[in-house]
Design an enzyme around this catalytic site. Structure first.
Site, PDB file in Angstrom:
ATOM      1  N   ARG A  65      46.872  19.280  56.524  1.00  0.00           N
ATOM      2  CA  ARG A  65      46.401  20.662  56.691  1.00  0.00           C
ATOM      3  C   ARG A  65      47.491  21.536  57.292  1.00  0.00           C
ATOM      4  O   ARG A  65      47.604  22.725  56.963  1.00  0.00           O
ATOM      5  CB  ARG A  65      45.125  20.704  57.553  1.00  0.00           C
ATOM      6  CG  ARG A  65      44.663  22.128  57.845  1.00  0.00           C
ATOM      7  CD  ARG A  65      43.231  22.225  58.337  1.00  0.00           C
ATOM      8  NE  ARG A  65      42.915  21.316  59.416  1.00  0.00           N
ATOM      9  CZ  ARG A  65      43.363  21.413  60.673  1.00  0.00           C
ATOM     10  NH1 ARG A  65      44.161  22.409  61.013  1.00  0.00           N
ATOM     11  NH2 ARG A  65      43.015  20.532  61.587  1.00  0.00           N
ATOM     12  N   TYR A  73      36.865  41.967  40.975  1.00  0.00           N
ATOM     13  CA  TYR A  73      36.096  40.730  40.975  1.00  0.00           C
ATOM     14  C   TYR A  73      34.949  40.782  41.990  1.00  0.00           C
ATOM     15  O   TYR A  73      35.128  41.218  43.132  1.00  0.00           O
ATOM     16  CB  TYR A  73      37.032  39.553  41.293  1.00  0.00           C
ATOM     17  CG  TYR A  73      36.316  38.239  41.318  1.00  0.00           C
ATOM     18  CD1 TYR A  73      35.723  37.730  40.172  1.00  0.00           C
ATOM     19  CD2 TYR A  73      36.210  37.500  42.488  1.00  0.00           C
ATOM     20  CE1 TYR A  73      35.048  36.523  40.193  1.00  0.00           C
ATOM     21  CE2 TYR A  73      35.543  36.286  42.517  1.00  0.00           C
ATOM     22  CZ  TYR A  73      34.959  35.805  41.357  1.00  0.00           C
ATOM     23  OH  TYR A  73      34.292  34.612  41.377  1.00  0.00           O
ATOM     24  N   ASP A  90      45.678  41.237  42.344  1.00  0.00           N
ATOM     25  CA  ASP A  90      45.035  40.057  41.771  1.00  0.00           C
ATOM     26  C   ASP A  90      45.524  39.959  40.328  1.00  0.00           C
ATOM     27  O   ASP A  90      45.169  40.773  39.480  1.00  0.00           O
ATOM     28  CB  ASP A  90      43.505  40.204  41.839  1.00  0.00           C
ATOM     29  CG  ASP A  90      42.783  38.944  41.391  1.00  0.00           C
ATOM     30  OD1 ASP A  90      43.295  38.250  40.498  1.00  0.00           O
ATOM     31  OD2 ASP A  90      41.687  38.668  41.924  1.00  0.00           O
ATOM     32  N   LYS A 133      41.328  29.641  36.916  1.00  0.00           N
ATOM     33  CA  LYS A 133      41.196  30.240  35.591  1.00  0.00           C
ATOM     34  C   LYS A 133      42.355  29.795  34.697  1.00  0.00           C
ATOM     35  O   LYS A 133      42.419  28.638  34.338  1.00  0.00           O
ATOM     36  CB  LYS A 133      41.096  31.764  35.729  1.00  0.00           C
ATOM     37  CG  LYS A 133      40.142  32.229  36.848  1.00  0.00           C
ATOM     38  CD  LYS A 133      38.680  31.913  36.581  1.00  0.00           C
ATOM     39  CE  LYS A 133      37.772  32.140  37.768  1.00  0.00           C
ATOM     40  NZ  LYS A 133      37.814  33.475  38.358  1.00  0.00           N
TER      41      LYS A 133
HETATM   42  C1  LIG Z   1      37.447  33.955  39.519  1.00  0.00           C
HETATM   43  C2  LIG Z   1      38.233  35.069  40.095  1.00  0.00           C
HETATM   44  C3  LIG Z   1      38.543  35.091  41.465  1.00  0.00           C
HETATM   45  C4  LIG Z   1      38.008  34.053  42.422  1.00  0.00           C
HETATM   46  O1  LIG Z   1      38.563  32.797  42.211  1.00  0.00           O
HETATM   47  P1  LIG Z   1      37.845  31.420  42.624  1.00  0.00           P
HETATM   48  O2  LIG Z   1      38.868  30.418  42.267  1.00  0.00           O
HETATM   49  O3  LIG Z   1      36.580  31.346  41.827  1.00  0.00           O
HETATM   50  O4  LIG Z   1      37.557  31.488  44.083  1.00  0.00           O
HETATM   51  C5  LIG Z   1      39.323  36.124  41.928  1.00  0.00           C
HETATM   52  N1  LIG Z   1      39.774  37.092  41.106  1.00  0.00           N
HETATM   53  C6  LIG Z   1      39.493  37.113  39.795  1.00  0.00           C
HETATM   54  C7  LIG Z   1      40.016  38.212  38.941  1.00  0.00           C
HETATM   55  C8  LIG Z   1      38.722  36.100  39.244  1.00  0.00           C
HETATM   56  O5  LIG Z   1      38.427  36.139  37.942  1.00  0.00           O
END
Ligand SMILES: *Cc1c(COP(=O)(O)O)cnc(C)c1O
Length: 371
Positions: free
Chosen positions: A50, A102, A170, A195
């Site tokens: 960690r 998001y 993001d 993703k």
């Molecule tokens: C899915 C998503 C997140 C969050 O990610 P997790 O891995 O589910 O916590 C953040 N930003 C965008 C654009 C997303 O599609």
């Protein structure tokens, strides 16, 4: 670390994050360890994962950091990565967010407000130069481009130049292959590696890439004290998925473009949102800022009931949440809390690696049945 100088991105995806010594495995093995033997007499070296990380995290961070042109820190999920950036800010810090983002970010910020002003949040149309004036006294501007689920595209360089604030982007939908926020002037590029980077819908993981090494140190500290550490298996799978990101994305993006064009010509479909579609309000900016429009699109049908029928009617495409997998997924986003700004009949489609004609036949059948 392999020397990737001068190598193209497809090659870097294949060669980075690998042990290089003779007799070493090509892939960093999964090391399911919390603690490591201490160095004699000292504190040097890896002792507790960690605090000190694991070989698997480091390999993934080497690759994603290289692709984004900064220093990377991985977290247990995209939301953990987002939260870690926001937690760098002092209590009451002024955060600007775009009108579409998001749903998890919006929930996190709303909880922070409910807890007594953790952050002071202003929602701004960041595509509007006048509204950007509000950005001038912010501590952090949060951008998401293309946004989830409305596929808004924001001019990162323009916001970064106008904002006297930190800028975080993001970059989940674009991936490091199609857009590099740090090169556009942002301070942080954030990914849900759940993703496209992972790409197989089999893990949760997040990455923050920082322009400044001192920000990386603060994020590592945050990961250490808050404990949002990636699992050993997840880090292994994310790196393994990333190896094929370029070929997956090329296929998925090509199909997304074709499907967007056919959807736009379908009588049951209203507006199609896809920055690669000529006529999309963001097409020109996307062409300038991105190396491709990506593999997620959204389209509108008459109403919520029709959209639900389309989602229930597909057979090849999975009716499921999330995006970025090898399998296409479809979802009516306005059904989720915090998505009141999303048109009721909007369907988000994440295009995967199936044959485009099978995808179109599936979509067309569901649209014809639902209309
Ligand atoms: C899915 C998503 C997140 C969050 O990610 P997790 O891995 O589910 O916590 C953040 N930003 C965008 C654009 C997303 O599609």
């Amino acid at each position: 670390m392999a020397d990737a100088t001068g190598l193209r991105v497809e090659t870097r995806l294949a060669v980075l994050g690998r042990p290089t010594g003779p007799g070493q495995p090509l892939n960093v093995p999964i090391v399911p360890a919390s603690n490591f033997r201490a160095a004699p007499g000292g504190t040097a070296g890896r002792e507790y994962s960690r605090d000190d990380g694991t070989p698997g995290w480091e390999a993934l961070e080497e690759l994603v950091g290289d692709l984004e042109g900064g220093s990377a820190v991985c977290f247990s999920s995209g939301m953990a990565a987002i939260a870690a950036v926001l937690e760098l800010l002092p209590v009451g810090a002024r955060v600007v967010v775009p009108r579409d983002s998001y749903t998890g970010l919006r929930a996190l910020l709303a909880d922070g407000a409910a807890a007594g002003g953790r952050w002071a949040v202003t929602t701004v149309d960041v595509t509007d130069a006048g509204a950007l004036a509000a950005v001038a006294d912010a501590d952090l501007v949060w951008l998401e481009t293309p946004s989830n689920p409305l596929l808004d595209v924001v001019d990162v360089a323009a916001v970064a130049a106008a904002a006297g604030a930190l800028v975080a982007v993001d970059n989940t939908f674009a991936t490091p292959l199609l857009q590099n926020p740090l090169a556009l002037g942002a301070d942080f590029a954030v990914h849900s590696a759940t993703k496209f980077i992972g790409g197989h819908s089999d893990l949760l993981l997040g990455v923050v890439v920082c322009r400044r090494p001192e920000d990386r140190a603060r994020l590592v500290r945050r990961r250490e004290v808050a404990g949002a550490t990636p699992g050993a298996l997840e880090a292994f799978l994310a790196l393994r998925g990333a190896r094929t990101l370029a070929v997956r994305l090329r296929q998925a993006q090509e199909s997304a473009g074709e499907l967007a064009r056919r959807l736009a010509a379908h009588p049951a479909v209203g507006r199609v949102r896809y920055p690669g579609l000529p006529g999309d309000p963001h097409a020109a900016l996307a062409a300038r800022q991105m190396r491709g429009p990506g593999a997620v699109l959204a389209f509108e049908v008459a109403d919520a009931a029709t959209a639900d029928a389309v989602c229930a009617g597909v057979r090849v495409i999975a009716s499921a949440t999330s995006v970025g997998g090898v399998e296409s997924t479809i979802e009516r986003r306005a059904k989720l809390p915090g998505q009141e700004h999303v048109p009721a009949g909007l369907v988000r489609l994440s295009v995967g690696c199936e044959h485009v004609e099978d995808l179109w036949a599936d979509l067309a059948a569901a649209l014809d049945a639902g209309a």
